[in-house]
Write an enzyme that holds these catalytic residues in place. Structure first.
Site, PDB file in Angstrom:
ATOM      1  N   TRP A  62       0.833  -1.208   0.000  1.00  0.00           N
ATOM      2  CA  TRP A  62       0.000   0.000   0.000  1.00  0.00           C
ATOM      3  C   TRP A  62       0.865   1.254   0.000  1.00  0.00           C
ATOM      4  O   TRP A  62       0.643   2.180  -0.777  1.00  0.00           O
ATOM      5  CB  TRP A  62      -0.934   0.029   1.213  1.00  0.00           C
ATOM      6  CG  TRP A  62      -1.891   1.191   1.126  1.00  0.00           C
ATOM      7  CD1 TRP A  62      -3.147   1.166   0.600  1.00  0.00           C
ATOM      8  CD2 TRP A  62      -1.632   2.543   1.504  1.00  0.00           C
ATOM      9  NE1 TRP A  62      -3.698   2.433   0.639  1.00  0.00           N
ATOM     10  CE2 TRP A  62      -2.783   3.298   1.184  1.00  0.00           C
ATOM     11  CE3 TRP A  62      -0.552   3.199   2.074  1.00  0.00           C
ATOM     12  CZ2 TRP A  62      -2.884   4.664   1.427  1.00  0.00           C
ATOM     13  CZ3 TRP A  62      -0.642   4.566   2.313  1.00  0.00           C
ATOM     14  CH2 TRP A  62      -1.795   5.281   2.001  1.00  0.00           C
ATOM     15  N   TYR A 106       0.987   4.098  -2.885  1.00  0.00           N
ATOM     16  CA  TYR A 106       0.655   5.492  -2.583  1.00  0.00           C
ATOM     17  C   TYR A 106       1.782   6.436  -2.987  1.00  0.00           C
ATOM     18  O   TYR A 106       1.542   7.511  -3.536  1.00  0.00           O
ATOM     19  CB  TYR A 106       0.349   5.622  -1.092  1.00  0.00           C
ATOM     20  CG  TYR A 106      -0.151   6.983  -0.674  1.00  0.00           C
ATOM     21  CD1 TYR A 106      -1.460   7.365  -0.914  1.00  0.00           C
ATOM     22  CD2 TYR A 106       0.691   7.880  -0.017  1.00  0.00           C
ATOM     23  CE1 TYR A 106      -1.929   8.603  -0.518  1.00  0.00           C
ATOM     24  CE2 TYR A 106       0.235   9.123   0.385  1.00  0.00           C
ATOM     25  CZ  TYR A 106      -1.074   9.483   0.120  1.00  0.00           C
ATOM     26  OH  TYR A 106      -1.531  10.725   0.506  1.00  0.00           O
ATOM     27  N   ASP A 132      -6.974  -0.724  -0.141  1.00  0.00           N
ATOM     28  CA  ASP A 132      -7.239   0.516   0.593  1.00  0.00           C
ATOM     29  C   ASP A 132      -8.677   0.543   1.117  1.00  0.00           C
ATOM     30  O   ASP A 132      -9.626   0.186   0.406  1.00  0.00           O
ATOM     31  CB  ASP A 132      -6.997   1.696  -0.348  1.00  0.00           C
ATOM     32  CG  ASP A 132      -7.240   3.035   0.305  1.00  0.00           C
ATOM     33  OD1 ASP A 132      -6.320   3.532   0.960  1.00  0.00           O
ATOM     34  OD2 ASP A 132      -8.359   3.572   0.163  1.00  0.00           O
TER      35      ASP A 132
END
Length: 526
Positions: free
Chosen positions: A432, A436, A452
């Site tokens: 993640w 990002y 997410d």
């Protein structure tokens, strides 16, 4: 890819969507223009098309005084591409050639200067020096026409090695001496709001949803570093923040759009207070990345708008951008700080670290007092200042040490795959966080965050299961614009829950409790 006939049709229709994508040089006048230039359309036989302003200048054409082609948004192709040319253009835009020369640029990219010259010339019609020179000329024009600084100071602030080189370049590009170029706006030069502040416009193409940008940044604003405040016009909000730059620091202000402003207005008003004018080009480049102003929203919205799941939202709210950042190291630190906590908690912790380890401004500017701490400073942060679990403390220190010593690079010239692999090799950094950072720090337009929480809730609000497999399947038609789709799903997640039916009964499959929805979920916190 577009051919010359398509380019000419764009010129004939004065299509502003192509501004910055290519430039039109007119043989009979010796000038080059943006496609939307309001002048009489030249005959096709007299037109030559160039991919960059530098290429047109290198062929002996000067910039049109009417449409100012040097001030258009950057091409979205070079902004998003992950190959050598795209990475080189981003570094040149950040001022690397001015600071480190072509050799420094080539070293950052891992190529020889000769290879770099060859590839840039083949695709852009100009090498790194010519591209940097065109950028210096535009910076010089901006300073000449918006400030009262002496010409000598402007020459060095714009990145020129000598006043003679500055004079020769301005004459060649604008067919004017610096004094004459300044005189063109002597009677209508904008007065900056504060002494020592440069007032300028940040151009963009297509529609821009200013409320989304300001809401996104306001939710994440770190106290002392950033703030969103009422602007100088009714209904306008202004984003303000401090910038740590190569030669000094700055305070930047960018106004959003008022309710009466059309989304296609074409520019955002900006003010910059710089301690060293040599940082002007870099500051503008980083603010453009933060607001995603070089994007092509028409291309994004055309594809996402054709999707059965997202189409209605795209048509109702066009121009959603995918915000980047002004400092990828800062963003990386904040991403780790926000793991498994709410946006408010992450923002509070970042503010405490800024108070403890950030450099103070010589004088406060409104609510702005600090520069965000460097990675090197945070690598040695004391346990008492890191109010987080031990595993996350180790992850933060490891990341900051890797950023400080160059083991991990997140600048615009890095290969995205190599950066992702280097991040994943660090303890406590998972998919993640890497996704990002690819989306915001590295400007990747095609990132999906299937695990997410906000993405999951957004899919459920739109009637799909929220698991990672469903997200991946739904996102296939969104490529190569999945980063923009993520923002659409975050908006859907934060939207008010639909009214519950009057009749009692079992909850529909995939329904999201209202208390769980919205922007304060752990993953959205970043």
């Amino acid at each position: 890819m577009i051919d010359d006939e398509t380019r000419y049709r764009a010129v004939d229709s004065r299509d502003s969507r192509f501004d910055g994508v290519f430039f039109t040089a007119v043989r009979t006048t010796g000038i080059y223009c943006r496609p939307s230039c309001p002048a009489v359309t030249p005959k096709r036989v007299n037109c030559t098309f160039y991919p960059t302003a530098a290429a047109a200048q290198g062929a002996g054409y000067r910039a049109c005084r009417r449409c100012r082609p040097d001030s258009v948004p950057g091409s979205p192709e070079w902004n998003h591409r992950a190959d050598l040319v795209g990475r080189a253009v981003r570094l040149i835009g950040d001022g690397v050639v001015d600071r480190e020369g072509v050799a420094g640029l080539a070293e950052r990219l891992g190529y020889s200067a000769r290879q770099l010259q060859r590839q840039l010339t083949a695709e852009l019609g100009a090498g790194p020096l010519a591209l940097a020179r065109a950028q210096r000329a535009q910076t010089a024009r901006l300073l000449l026409q918006t400030t009262g600084l002496p010409v000598t100071e402007i020459a060095f602030a714009a990145g020129f090695a000598s006043v003679r080189q500055f004079n020769d370049t301005v004459r060649e590009v604008y067919d004017r001496t610096p004094t004459a170029l300044r005189a063109e706006t002597a009677g209508r030069r904008a007065r900056p709001a504060t002494a020592g502040t440069l007032a300028l416009r940040l151009a963009y193409r297509g529609a821009l949803d200013g409320d989304h940008l300001l809401d996104f940044l306001a939710l994440r604003a770190v106290p002392g570093i950033e703030e969103v405040v009422p602007g100088g016009r009714p209904g306008v909000r202004t984003y303000r923040r401090t910038l740590a730059l190569p030669y000094g620091h700055a305070v930047a202000e960018v106004d959003g759009l008022a309710a009466a402003d059309p989304p296609t207005r074409g520019w955002l008003d900006c003010r910059l207070a710089l301690t060293d004018l040599r940082d002007l080009t870099t500051a503008v480049h980083r603010l453009r990345a933060l607001f995603d102003l070089d994007a092509d929203p028409d291309a994004v919205d055309e594809q996402l708008g054709a999707d059965a799941l997202l189409g209605a939202a795209v048509r109702a709210r066009p121009g959603i951008r995918s915000p980047g950042h002004v400092d990828p190291h800062e963003l990386a630190v904040r991403a780790v700080l926000g793991q498994q906590v709410t946006v408010a908690a992450a923002r509070t912790l970042a503010g405490r670290l800024a108070e403890r380890y950030g450099a103070a401004l010589p004088a406060p500017s409104g609510g702005l007092r600090l520069l965000f701490p460097t990675a090197a400073a945070l690598a040695g942060a004391e346990d008492a200042d890191l109010a987080m679990p031990a595993a996350r403390r180790r992850a933060l220190r490891g990341l900051c040490a890797a950023l400080a010593d160059g083991t991990v690079r997140l600048d615009g010239g890095v290969d995205r795959e190599e950066a992702s692999a280097a991040l994943l090799a660090l303890p406590g950094i998972g998919p993640w966080t890497v996704g990002y950072l690819r989306m915001r720090a590295l400007g990747d337009p095609d990132v999906l965050l299937p695990g997410d929480t906000g993405v999951r809730h957004g899919l459920q609000r739109l009637g799909l299961p929220g698991d990672a497999a469903a997200a991946t399947a739904a996102a296939r038609p969104w490529s190569p614009w999945r980063s923009y789709a993520v923002h659409r799903l975050w908006l859907a997640s934060a939207a008010p829950a639909p009214a519950a039916p009057v009749a009692a009964g079992p909850a529909p499959v995939g329904a999201v409790p209202a208390a769980e929805a919205g922007p304060l979920t752990p993953e959205v916190a970043r």
